[in-house]
Design an enzyme around this catalytic site. Sequence first.
Site, mmCIF file in Angstrom:
data_model
loop_
_atom_site.group_PDB
_atom_site.id
_atom_site.type_symbol
_atom_site.label_atom_id
_atom_site.label_comp_id
_atom_site.label_asym_id
_atom_site.label_seq_id
_atom_site.Cartn_x
_atom_site.Cartn_y
_atom_site.Cartn_z
ATOM 1 C CB SER A 135 -17.340 23.461 -12.818
ATOM 2 O OG SER A 135 -17.513 22.120 -13.193
ATOM 3 N NE ARG A 203 -24.005 15.325 -6.722
ATOM 4 C CZ ARG A 203 -23.550 16.524 -7.025
ATOM 5 N NH1 ARG A 203 -23.136 16.772 -8.265
ATOM 6 N NH2 ARG A 203 -23.506 17.478 -6.121
ATOM 7 C CG ASP A 280 -9.932 20.432 -11.519
ATOM 8 O OD1 ASP A 280 -10.569 19.409 -11.849
ATOM 9 O OD2 ASP A 280 -10.375 21.587 -11.666
ATOM 10 C CG HIS A 309 -13.764 20.265 -10.381
ATOM 11 N ND1 HIS A 309 -13.330 21.179 -11.324
ATOM 12 C CD2 HIS A 309 -15.124 20.266 -10.466
ATOM 13 C CE1 HIS A 309 -14.380 21.695 -11.955
ATOM 14 N NE2 HIS A 309 -15.465 21.164 -11.447
ATOM 15 C CG ASP A 310 -15.947 20.006 -4.876
ATOM 16 O OD1 ASP A 310 -16.506 20.284 -5.954
ATOM 17 O OD2 ASP A 310 -16.427 19.193 -4.060
#
Length: 337
Positions: A135, A203, A280, A309-310
């Site tokens: 990232s 967030r 992602d 993405h994680d």
Amino acid sequence: MASVSIGSLVLESGEILENVELAYERCGKNGAPVVLVCHALTGDQFAVGTAENPGWWAGLAGPGKAVDTNKFQVITFNVLGGCSGSTGPLSINPHTGTPYRAAFPAITIRDMVNAEYAALKELGITGLAAVIGGSLGGMKTLEWGRSYPEFTKAIFPLAVTPAYSDFGVAFNFIAIQSIINDPKFNGGDYGDAAELKGFEVARMAGMVTYRSGGMFNERFRRSTRGEIFEVESYLAYQGQKLAKRFDANSYVALLQAMNTHDVSEARLEVEVFSLSYTHDLLYPSEGMVPWLKCQPNASWEIVDTQFGHDGFLVEFEKWDHHISKKLNSLPIPQLMQ
């Protein structure tokens, strides 16, 4: 907390940041080849951690892991502009005697890398076996390959693309606007980031992009707790959790740095091994593979995962062997004995 002072740093903007310090973690035995780990947006320097308090990448880096601290030293810096001990918006401005807050100068990914290069020199490190990160950390990893190809044998950019996608920039814009338009933000001169509802919302928006829609649907299945959907409760918790431990000015500064980074036209004079992850949304493989194909010495794998993405933070059993194999094949004398 360990930290290293690098003095003044000339930023890409031309501004000079004085009295720069970077907080760091250093694991493994002295004299072993060094792997530099680069953390993501809200990460910190504690990648390996301890047995009692494992780091955020303890599944990948540590004794007997893919990045084996029995063979390598692992160094991780808290990024320039961060809020875990490195110089950033919470640091004291030497010209005013008060925290920089929103007056902290705009920084870039290259500024972060330049700071870490200076810090490594201060620590007596004359070269790296590899740089690895995902990232924002992947952006830094790419920048290491562009700015200091002679300093590292290889780079391992994970869950990243040569430039941030418009989709990613869009969500960063939502996050930044949510933070700076919170009435309590007060131009960056707020009392406590935990009081900023806009920071929590920022967030929440980010959390939606980190995993696939399929994973959200499979995990929550429209379940409720009273009149609240479980997914709503989850996002609210994640927003509150980050606002209590992170600084909003740092968050904005790092998002802006991510937006501006671009190595699309670069041809790297260093070996590249990259991992992309299916689903992602922020850094899709189709944005990375064509660029890798244009590099003189690049290889890659695409990891199948619902984590999106994680993916670079979980399911290490699916992909850590790629890292281990490539890392141990590098032409480093200590590894060839």
